[in-house]
Scaffold this motif. Structure first.
Motif, PDB file in Angstrom:
ATOM      1  N   LEU A 145       0.823  -1.213   0.000  1.00 27.84           N
ATOM      2  CA  LEU A 145       0.000   0.000   0.000  1.00 27.84           C
ATOM      3  C   LEU A 145       0.854   1.258   0.000  1.00 27.84           C
ATOM      4  CD1 LEU A 145      -2.801  -0.969   2.576  1.00 27.84           C
ATOM      5  CD2 LEU A 145      -2.944  -0.954   0.074  1.00 27.84           C
ATOM      6  N   ASP A 146       2.116   1.124  -0.404  1.00 28.10           N
ATOM      7  CA  ASP A 146       3.014   2.287  -0.391  1.00 28.10           C
ATOM      8  C   ASP A 146       3.791   2.427  -1.695  1.00 28.10           C
ATOM      9  OD1 ASP A 146       4.622   0.070  -0.075  1.00 28.10           O
ATOM     10  OD2 ASP A 146       5.590   0.738   1.758  1.00 28.10           O
ATOM     11  N   GLY A 147       3.148   2.085  -2.807  1.00 29.56           N
ATOM     12  CA  GLY A 147       3.809   2.208  -4.097  1.00 29.56           C
ATOM     13  C   GLY A 147       4.289   3.613  -4.412  1.00 29.56           C
ATOM     14  N   TRP A 148       3.613   4.606  -3.881  1.00 34.91           N
ATOM     15  CA  TRP A 148       3.941   5.990  -4.223  1.00 34.91           C
ATOM     16  C   TRP A 148       5.329   6.412  -3.766  1.00 34.91           C
ATOM     17  CZ3 TRP A 148       3.953  10.492  -0.792  1.00 34.91           C
ATOM     18  CH2 TRP A 148       3.805  10.173   0.567  1.00 34.91           C
ATOM     19  N   ILE A 149       5.946   5.711  -2.814  1.00 36.00           N
ATOM     20  CA  ILE A 149       7.298   6.048  -2.378  1.00 36.00           C
ATOM     21  C   ILE A 149       8.322   5.091  -2.979  1.00 36.00           C
ATOM     22  CG2 ILE A 149       6.578   7.164  -0.235  1.00 36.00           C
ATOM     23  CD1 ILE A 149       7.325   4.603   1.262  1.00 36.00           C
ATOM     24  N   ASN A 150       7.908   4.308  -3.975  1.00 33.16           N
ATOM     25  CA  ASN A 150       8.787   3.369  -4.650  1.00 33.16           C
ATOM     26  C   ASN A 150       8.896   3.700  -6.135  1.00 33.16           C
ATOM     27  OD1 ASN A 150       9.499   0.870  -2.748  1.00 33.16           O
ATOM     28  ND2 ASN A 150       7.433   1.546  -2.246  1.00 33.16           N
ATOM     29  N   ASP A 151       9.863   3.102  -6.787  1.00 29.56           N
ATOM     30  CA  ASP A 151      10.043   3.267  -8.225  1.00 29.56           C
ATOM     31  C   ASP A 151       9.187   2.229  -8.938  1.00 29.56           C
ATOM     32  OD1 ASP A 151      10.886   3.867 -10.756  1.00 29.56           O
ATOM     33  OD2 ASP A 151      12.942   3.118 -10.484  1.00 29.56           O
ATOM     34  N   THR A 152       7.980   2.608  -9.274  1.00 31.56           N
ATOM     35  CA  THR A 152       7.002   1.676  -9.830  1.00 31.56           C
ATOM     36  C   THR A 152       6.935   1.681 -11.357  1.00 31.56           C
ATOM     37  OG1 THR A 152       5.228   3.319  -9.773  1.00 31.56           O
ATOM     38  CG2 THR A 152       5.560   1.983  -7.785  1.00 31.56           C
ATOM     39  N   GLY A 153       7.489   2.720 -11.969  1.00 28.98           N
ATOM     40  CA  GLY A 153       7.311   2.908 -13.405  1.00 28.98           C
ATOM     41  C   GLY A 153       6.152   3.820 -13.727  1.00 28.98           C
ATOM     42  N   THR A 203       1.434   9.739  -7.062  1.00 28.51           N
ATOM     43  CA  THR A 203       1.490  10.787  -6.051  1.00 28.51           C
ATOM     44  C   THR A 203       0.889  10.292  -4.742  1.00 28.51           C
ATOM     45  OG1 THR A 203      -0.702  11.687  -6.573  1.00 28.51           O
ATOM     46  CG2 THR A 203       1.176  12.500  -7.885  1.00 28.51           C
ATOM     47  N   GLY A 204       1.082  11.066  -3.702  1.00 31.44           N
ATOM     48  CA  GLY A 204       0.463  10.737  -2.431  1.00 31.44           C
ATOM     49  C   GLY A 204      -1.053  10.686  -2.536  1.00 31.44           C
ATOM     50  N   GLU A 205      -1.626  11.584  -3.326  1.00 32.86           N
ATOM     51  CA  GLU A 205      -3.078  11.582  -3.506  1.00 32.86           C
ATOM     52  C   GLU A 205      -3.542  10.318  -4.215  1.00 32.86           C
ATOM     53  OE1 GLU A 205      -5.357  13.663  -2.227  1.00 32.86           O
ATOM     54  OE2 GLU A 205      -3.638  14.487  -1.137  1.00 32.86           O
ATOM     55  N   ASP A 206      -2.764   9.847  -5.191  1.00 31.88           N
ATOM     56  CA  ASP A 206      -3.100   8.577  -5.850  1.00 31.88           C
ATOM     57  C   ASP A 206      -3.137   7.441  -4.833  1.00 31.88           C
ATOM     58  OD1 ASP A 206      -3.136   9.766  -8.419  1.00 31.88           O
ATOM     59  OD2 ASP A 206      -0.977   9.427  -8.670  1.00 31.88           O
ATOM     60  N   GLN A 207      -2.135   7.423  -3.941  1.00 28.11           N
ATOM     61  CA  GLN A 207      -2.064   6.350  -2.956  1.00 28.11           C
ATOM     62  C   GLN A 207      -3.211   6.432  -1.967  1.00 28.11           C
ATOM     63  OE1 GLN A 207       0.820   3.973  -3.055  1.00 28.11           O
ATOM     64  NE2 GLN A 207      -0.953   2.909  -2.191  1.00 28.11           N
ATOM     65  N   LEU A 208      -3.544   7.626  -1.515  1.00 25.87           N
ATOM     66  CA  LEU A 208      -4.672   7.775  -0.586  1.00 25.87           C
ATOM     67  C   LEU A 208      -5.970   7.277  -1.210  1.00 25.87           C
ATOM     68  CD1 LEU A 208      -3.930  11.283   0.964  1.00 25.87           C
ATOM     69  CD2 LEU A 208      -3.822   9.081   2.148  1.00 25.87           C
ATOM     70  N   ALA A 209      -6.207   7.639  -2.466  1.00 26.58           N
ATOM     71  CA  ALA A 209      -7.443   7.210  -3.139  1.00 26.58           C
ATOM     72  C   ALA A 209      -7.488   5.696  -3.262  1.00 26.58           C
ATOM     73  CB  ALA A 209      -7.548   7.875  -4.513  1.00 26.58           C
ATOM     74  N   PHE A 210      -6.358   5.097  -3.638  1.00 24.07           N
ATOM     75  CA  PHE A 210      -6.315   3.641  -3.779  1.00 24.07           C
ATOM     76  C   PHE A 210      -6.493   2.950  -2.430  1.00 24.07           C
ATOM     77  CE2 PHE A 210      -3.734  -0.287  -3.751  1.00 24.07           C
ATOM     78  CZ  PHE A 210      -4.434  -1.015  -4.713  1.00 24.07           C
ATOM     79  N   ASN A 211      -5.766   3.413  -1.425  1.00 29.74           N
ATOM     80  CA  ASN A 211      -5.844   2.765  -0.118  1.00 29.74           C
ATOM     81  C   ASN A 211      -7.247   2.859   0.466  1.00 29.74           C
ATOM     82  OD1 ASN A 211      -3.145   2.297  -0.489  1.00 29.74           O
ATOM     83  ND2 ASN A 211      -2.448   3.522   1.241  1.00 29.74           N
ATOM     84  N   ARG A 212      -7.906   3.967   0.251  1.00 31.55           N
ATOM     85  CA  ARG A 212      -9.280   4.107   0.748  1.00 31.55           C
ATOM     86  C   ARG A 212     -10.242   3.210  -0.021  1.00 31.55           C
ATOM     87  NH1 ARG A 212      -8.164  10.438   1.644  1.00 31.55           N
ATOM     88  NH2 ARG A 212      -7.777  10.353   3.903  1.00 31.55           N
ATOM     89  N   MET A 213     -10.008   3.018  -1.305  1.00 31.58           N
ATOM     90  CA  MET A 213     -10.828   2.069  -2.053  1.00 31.58           C
ATOM     91  C   MET A 213     -10.642   0.658  -1.501  1.00 31.58           C
ATOM     92  SD  MET A 213     -10.692   0.926  -6.071  1.00 31.58           S
ATOM     93  CE  MET A 213      -9.264  -0.130  -5.791  1.00 31.58           C
ATOM     94  N   VAL A 214      -9.389   0.285  -1.249  1.00 29.00           N
ATOM     95  CA  VAL A 214      -9.098  -1.036  -0.683  1.00 29.00           C
ATOM     96  C   VAL A 214      -9.819  -1.215   0.650  1.00 29.00           C
ATOM     97  CG1 VAL A 214      -7.263  -2.453   0.323  1.00 29.00           C
ATOM     98  CG2 VAL A 214      -6.900  -1.317  -1.878  1.00 29.00           C
TER      99      VAL A 214
END
Length: 312
Positions: free
Chosen positions: A183-191, A195-206
């Motif tokens: 749940l922390d892809g935004w602080i990794n090199d994912t390709g 952004t932090g907002e992307d991660q918040l939206a995804f984590n809240r969906m989960v």
């Protein structure tokens, strides 16, 4: 056993998983069909086991109000590889949701143990039975673990039914909670330019997908976003906060009456237990491959009953 590669604690947050040779297409189809029935089935009820429930008082009704709410002070076992040892005397187990069927969950429930369903939601795993359901457009760079690639978590509409199907599996097998990994892809090199907002939206969906199914849901690592996500998650799972000097950042969960399940891989228990016990964490030393071995710290208070288990 999968090839072990060096990890960077929370910055490459997944634990080792065992490779499964079979990639059954029919199983993938079944998961997709299950997604179309999300939310179906009977609401899980609470049984009468356990004299001193630590379930928090629910604000809602139905599945949202009935889900398990683990409090601090619970010992646990986390095993994702090797033959599952069912004889560890703890009130909480965390095991792979794909690898174990309902009978395993039932056996643990029979002695009052709560069971958490491990599911990777942030990376594609090429050996899972539903691997073919993830379009190539979702897959990014490898995350350091053989057969895994980061997912583009911005594609919420594509990911929602895939994750929902996995959580349906957890619910239908009788699990009490889910541990969604990565749940922390935004602080990794994912390709992907996450952004932090992307991660918040995804984590809240989960979180919403889990809670809609009556499942408690844990925040895995992602320490930077604890202030924003505390209300969205029922407990935390953390790897190596002691090694990185970050355990105090998990205190908001403890202060809110929510358990923090914590492991260290490189530090021996005697080097971190005193500090994590003082913070209220449920801590133990584990091997990196998360086999059955564990060296637990003392629970931070009197060990508590995890609450009535789910009953079908």
């Amino acid at each position: 056993m999968r090839l072990l590669v060096p990890r960077r604690a929370r910055h490459v947050g997944g634990a080792v998983r065992a490779v499964h040779a079979a990639k059954a297409g029919l199983a993938a189809l079944a998961l997709l069909l299950a997604a179309g029935c999300a939310g179906g089935g009977e609401d899980p009820g609470d049984g009468a086991d356990g004299a001193g429930s630590t379930d928090g008082a629910g604000d809602g009704t139905g599945a949202e109000g009935e889900r398990w709410r683990p409090e601090p002070g619970l010992a646990w076992q986390w095993q994702l590889s090797g033959e599952l040892d069912l004889d560890v005397d703890v009130p909480v187990y965390d095991i792979d949701g794909f690898d174990h069927d309902a009978s395993v969950v039932e056996e643990l429930h029979a002695r009052g143990v709560r069971v958490i369903c491990y599911v990777n939601v942030g990376a594609w795993e090429d050996w899972r039975p539903d691997a073919g359901a993830f379009p190539a457009s979702l897959r990014g760079l490898g995350n350091g673990w053989e057969g895994e690639q980061w997912l583009d978590i911005r594609q919420l509409d594509t990911l929602r039914p895939l994750i929902a199907a996995r959580f349906d599996m957890c619910r239908d097998k009788g699990f009490d909670a889910v541990e969604p990994d990565l749940l922390d892809g935004w602080i990794n090199d994912t390709g992907f330019p996450l952004t932090g907002e992307d991660q918040l939206a995804f984590n809240r969906m989960v979180s919403s997908l889990a809670r809609e199914r009556g499942l408690a849901v844990g925040l895995k690592n992602d320490l930077d976003q604890i202030p924003e996500l505390l209300d969205d998650f029922d407990f935390a799972v953390n790897e190596e906060c002691a090694a990185f000097g970050e355990c105090a950042r998990l205190s908001p969960f403890i202060d809110a009456g929510k358990a923090v399940f914590h492991v260290e891989y490189d530090l021996p228990a005697e080097e971190f237990c005193a500090g994590t016990e003082a913070l209220g964490l449920s801590s133990m030393a584990k091997n990196l491959d998360l086999d059955a071995w564990r060296d637990p710290c003392a629970v931070p208070s009197l060990e508590r009953d995890p609450g009535p288990v789910r009953r079908e």
